[in-house]
Design a protein around this motif. Sequence first.
Motif, short mmCIF file in Angstrom:
data_model
loop_
_atom_site.label_atom_id
_atom_site.label_comp_id
_atom_site.label_asym_id
_atom_site.label_seq_id
_atom_site.Cartn_x
_atom_site.Cartn_y
_atom_site.Cartn_z
N TYR A 152 9.82 -9.32 -1.85
CA TYR A 152 9.21 -8.06 -1.39
C TYR A 152 9.20 -6.98 -2.48
O TYR A 152 8.58 -5.94 -2.29
N LEU A 153 9.92 -7.22 -3.57
CA LEU A 153 10.03 -6.15 -4.58
C LEU A 153 10.02 -6.72 -5.99
O LEU A 153 10.89 -7.53 -6.35
N PHE B 143 1.82 -3.55 7.64
CA PHE B 143 1.72 -4.25 6.35
C PHE B 143 0.42 -4.01 5.60
O PHE B 143 0.01 -4.83 4.78
N SER B 144 -0.21 -2.88 5.86
CA SER B 144 -1.38 -2.49 5.05
C SER B 144 -0.95 -2.25 3.61
O SER B 144 -1.76 -2.36 2.69
N CYS B 145 0.32 -1.92 3.40
CA CYS B 145 0.84 -1.65 2.06
C CYS B 145 0.96 -2.92 1.22
O CYS B 145 1.24 -2.85 0.02
N ASN B 146 0.71 -4.08 1.83
CA ASN B 146 0.82 -5.34 1.07
C ASN B 146 -0.29 -5.49 0.02
O ASN B 146 -0.29 -6.46 -0.72
N ARG B 147 -1.22 -4.54 -0.06
CA ARG B 147 -2.25 -4.61 -1.09
C ARG B 147 -1.75 -4.05 -2.43
O ARG B 147 -2.51 -3.78 -3.33
N CYS B 148 -0.46 -3.87 -2.53
CA CYS B 148 0.19 -3.37 -3.76
C CYS B 148 -0.18 -4.24 -4.97
O CYS B 148 -0.02 -5.46 -4.93
N PRO C 171 6.26 -2.97 0.60
CA PRO C 171 7.14 -1.91 1.10
C PRO C 171 7.48 -2.11 2.59
O PRO C 171 8.61 -1.88 3.01
N GLY C 172 6.49 -2.58 3.37
CA GLY C 172 6.75 -2.85 4.79
C GLY C 172 7.80 -3.92 4.97
O GLY C 172 8.63 -3.87 5.88
#
Length: 229
Positions: A32-33, A86-91, A97-98
Amino acid sequence: MGLFADKYPDVPYEEKSRLWEQVKADPRFPTYLYGCYECGICVAACPSARFYDFSPRKIAQAAAREDIELIFEQMNDDVWNCSQCFSCNRCPRQNSPGGIITVLREVSVKNGLKSAKQALEGYSRIIYKIMGTGTQVSPDMLQPDAFPDWGPQVRAVSADLDVWRRALPPETLHTTSTGWQVDDKTIIELYLIWHHTGVMDMIAEVDEGLHMILNDVMEEKLEEAGYEA
Ligand code: SF4
Ligand code: SF4
């Protein structure tokens, strides 16, 4: 400052550090990071960032820098503002981050933090409902005291529940219980999944009373179904 702003000023650094080690030990955490560009793409994609003083970028940064004090503060506050979409998964750095928030939440629940109990208070009724009947929230549960974080919307819905029930045809909206019967076999399966995956232990940490009630309900169902104690 968010809804659950109890900052635990007396919690020693060692305890905050212990919780952070639990987060890092989670097998999902390394996926995740990967570091953070601080580009803010996750913030632009995040629906919660539009409505709360909340930023997935700050979560990823605090984790990447291992800022123990800030992470502890976020565990008691910010993480409960995430809707886990989990929209933030487009990092572009492949962070989630989710996902980091999922782990932070789980550690805070497993350790019975007061903020987790406060954040999940309204959901005890939903869990009871699912385990008792196999289905989810019924309209009469939509009350402001149970869901304060829903803001004025829940107030508006609860004020007009009778109208909603008359206006909307699905069976479940006309009742104060549920609209259909779920087979006990399904409820037992759900209980056994929760039992074996540690969900029941997590419920015990945030709501001991609910845990006892669920066990009572399930003891009876298991016995009737021929399971041995
Ligand atoms: S977590 Fe990803 S999307 Fe968000 S600021 Fe860091 S690099 Fe950018
Ligand atoms: S999972 Fe949480 S942090 Fe990520 S976009 Fe959704 S609300 Fe924002």
